[in-house]
Structure formats: C-alpha cells, structure tokens
Scaffold this motif. Structure first.
Motif, PDB file in Angstrom:
ATOM      1  N   ALA A 152     -55.347 -40.414  67.096  1.00 40.70           N
ATOM      2  CA  ALA A 152     -55.858 -39.535  68.652  1.00 40.70           C
ATOM      3  C   ALA A 152     -56.192 -38.787  68.213  1.00 40.70           C
ATOM      4  O   ALA A 152     -57.263 -37.361  68.098  1.00 40.70           O
ATOM      5  N   ALA A 153     -55.687 -37.528  66.622  1.00 42.96           N
ATOM      6  CA  ALA A 153     -56.070 -36.533  66.020  1.00 42.96           C
ATOM      7  C   ALA A 153     -57.838 -36.410  65.618  1.00 42.96           C
ATOM      8  O   ALA A 153     -58.692 -36.100  65.429  1.00 42.96           O
ATOM      9  N   VAL A 154     -57.108 -38.065  64.610  1.00 38.68           N
ATOM     10  CA  VAL A 154     -58.300 -38.671  63.520  1.00 38.68           C
ATOM     11  C   VAL A 154     -59.383 -39.145  64.854  1.00 38.68           C
ATOM     12  O   VAL A 154     -60.280 -38.836  64.027  1.00 38.68           O
ATOM     13  N   SER A 155     -59.375 -39.623  65.560  1.00 34.01           N
ATOM     14  CA  SER A 155     -60.685 -40.235  66.567  1.00 34.01           C
ATOM     15  C   SER A 155     -60.820 -38.633  67.028  1.00 34.01           C
ATOM     16  O   SER A 155     -62.798 -38.641  67.435  1.00 34.01           O
ATOM     17  N   ALA A 156     -60.371 -37.680  67.551  1.00 40.46           N
ATOM     18  CA  ALA A 156     -60.779 -36.584  68.224  1.00 40.46           C
ATOM     19  C   ALA A 156     -61.368 -35.947  66.890  1.00 40.46           C
ATOM     20  O   ALA A 156     -63.079 -34.963  67.346  1.00 40.46           O
ATOM     21  N   LYS A 157     -61.294 -35.386  65.690  1.00 40.46           N
ATOM     22  CA  LYS A 157     -61.926 -34.853  64.523  1.00 40.46           C
ATOM     23  C   LYS A 157     -63.580 -35.653  64.521  1.00 40.46           C
ATOM     24  O   LYS A 157     -64.561 -34.821  64.501  1.00 40.46           O
ATOM     25  N   TYR A 158     -63.863 -37.090  64.652  1.00 44.27           N
ATOM     26  CA  TYR A 158     -64.561 -37.462  64.270  1.00 44.27           C
ATOM     27  C   TYR A 158     -66.105 -37.630  65.536  1.00 44.27           C
ATOM     28  O   TYR A 158     -67.185 -37.406  65.307  1.00 44.27           O
ATOM     29  N   LEU A 159     -65.743 -37.748  66.873  1.00 39.56           N
ATOM     30  CA  LEU A 159     -65.648 -37.722  67.946  1.00 39.56           C
ATOM     31  C   LEU A 159     -65.886 -36.077  68.832  1.00 39.56           C
ATOM     32  O   LEU A 159     -65.681 -35.921  69.863  1.00 39.56           O
ATOM     33  N   ASN A 160     -65.629 -35.384  67.660  1.00 41.03           N
ATOM     34  CA  ASN A 160     -66.000 -34.311  67.845  1.00 41.03           C
ATOM     35  C   ASN A 160     -67.097 -33.844  69.110  1.00 41.03           C
ATOM     36  O   ASN A 160     -67.830 -33.857  68.707  1.00 41.03           O
ATOM     37  N   GLY A 161     -66.332 -33.180  69.996  1.00 40.11           N
ATOM     38  CA  GLY A 161     -67.292 -32.551  70.877  1.00 40.11           C
ATOM     39  C   GLY A 161     -67.554 -33.392  72.486  1.00 40.11           C
ATOM     40  O   GLY A 161     -68.326 -33.586  73.069  1.00 40.11           O
ATOM     41  N   ALA A 162     -67.313 -34.865  72.288  1.00 42.64           N
ATOM     42  CA  ALA A 162     -67.691 -35.936  72.915  1.00 42.64           C
ATOM     43  C   ALA A 162     -65.825 -35.647  74.413  1.00 42.64           C
ATOM     44  O   ALA A 162     -65.635 -35.419  73.229  1.00 42.64           O
TER      45      ALA A 162
END
Length: 249
Positions: A152-162
C-alpha cells in the motif's frame, strides 16, 4: 457527463461516482425505469494489456464501458481489441491515461518506478485502480521496498497524487475469468483506498465486471489482501470475505 479535463478536481470525481451508482439503480428513484436516463459508459484507460488488463478490460467492455488497452507497441494489440469487441481500442500508455476517466494499472510491479517517472504527472488526481503485485523473482529492488514498507505504501509512493484504489490484485486472472458473473453468490473482490468517491467508482466497476466489492478500509488495509498475505488467493462470496478480512460494515 463531464469532460475528461473536469476529472482533475474532487467535485468532478464525486459527480462521476454518483453517476455510476445511479446508473446501476443503487439510488432510489420515484420515476419508472422507462423514464430514467440511460446509463452512460465510463472511459477506462488500461496501462498494460497482459493477463489482468486483458481479462478485466474485456469484462468492462462487455458491460458497455469504453476501454483503451495500452502497450509500448499498440499495433501488437490488434487481435486482442478485436476479440474484445467494439468498445475496446488500443493505444500507448500515455494515450490510455489521457483517454481514461479511470485508469487501471496492470503492469509488472518492477515497472512502477518508470511509470511514475514517465506518467506520474498525468496520473495526478485521476482515479487509479491498482492491480499490481510484487514478486521476488521478477520485481527485484521494488519487491524489497514492498517487503520493507508494505505494498500500500509503495503504490502510494509511485502513484503519488492519484486517487488510488487497490483492487483486482488478490487472485490470479484465471480465477477472475472463471468466476465473473457466476451464479449462486458472486465472487468477492477486496478493495481499499483513501478517497471515498474513488472507492465508490471502483466499487461500481467491480460490480460491472461481475463481482461483489468488499471495502476493506483505507489504502493501508490493502496489505491484508496483498500477495503472500492470508487474504490473498481466496475464492469467497462477499459475506465470507468480510468475515475472513475482519470487515464489520
């Protein structure tokens, strides 16, 4: 329906969510069915045209949504989009992101850093359904990040702002293909995200694909059904899934 440029603000996302729910009859209406407006399709850009992208994209196209599957070589997708019917088309990843009111990410997880570099700005404020999983043999350093911080944290990092919603990652694509629209209790799809309007949109698209959504909670809860977790690989109905994942609402 609002134009695609309007989807870069929260109010437009809420409008889209409401439209999807109303189109499926989830909102009570005093008008007879014949007097209600016809459902409007949603444009869905799919980054990746492999097993997950092709399977879920095909289910959405069959439900009447417009889908664009993408590849760095979109000309190679000709046979796939023809098989999916007139609602499907092919394009580049940039074209699919621009096309979609909603974007499904269905690429190998090791591609997320490059995806962020190439398309992060275009994905900002979009509703993004994240179906990726990290595996040790394929995903290298990014798998290490997931092991350390959670997917969850890694997806949020790479999809930041989505507006990220994790969905369609908790089982193999063959399970989705086999169980879509099954009789006797639909298969549950666990989903998690931080934006309520994005969750509503994703929930409706899960239903349109032929499944029952189970909202597990905020994005951090997606780790509970990530690959390798006790919530992964389960073929359950919604009631069973809620019980297994500890969802009380």
């Amino acid at each position: 329906m609002s134009t695609r440029s309007d989807f870069f603000n929260r109010r437009a996302v809420i409008v889209l969510a409401g439209g999807l729910i109303a189109a499926s009859g989830l909102l009570a209406s005093p008008c007879p069915a014949s007097a209600q407006a016809a459902p409007q399709p949603v444009r869905i850009g799919i980054v990746g045209a492999g097993n997950i992208g092709g399977t879920i994209g095909g289910l959405w196209a069959k439900a009447g949504h417009e889908v664009m599957l993408s590849s760095r070589h979109p000309e190679e997708l000709k046979d796939l989009v023809e098989a999916l019917g007139p609602k499907a088309r092919a394009g580049s990843p940039a074209e699919a992101i621009a096309f979609g009111d909603v974007v499904l990410i269905a690429v190998p997880y090791k591609a997320y850093p490059q995806l962020a570099q190439d398309h992060g700005a275009s994905l900002k404020s979009k509703v993004v359904i994240d179906a990726g999983n990290a595996t040790p043999a394929r995903d290298g350093e990014v798998y290490g990040e997931v092991q350390a911080d959670g997917i969850a944290a890694v997806s949020a990092k790479y999809l930041n702002g989505a507006k990220v919603v994790r969905a369609f990652n908790a089982a193999n694509y063959k399970v989705f293909a086999k169980n879509a629209h099954r009789q006797g209790g639909r298969m549950a799809i666990p989903i998690a995200g931080d934006d309520p309007a994005a969750l509503a949109i994703a929930s409706q698209l899960v239903k349109d694909a032929g499944f029952d959504p189970v909202e597990v909670g905020p994005l951090a809860k997606a780790d509970s059904f990530a690959m390798g977790s006790p919530g992964f690989g389960l073929d359950l109905n919604a009631e069973e899934s809620r019980a297994r994942l500890g969802v009380t609402r």
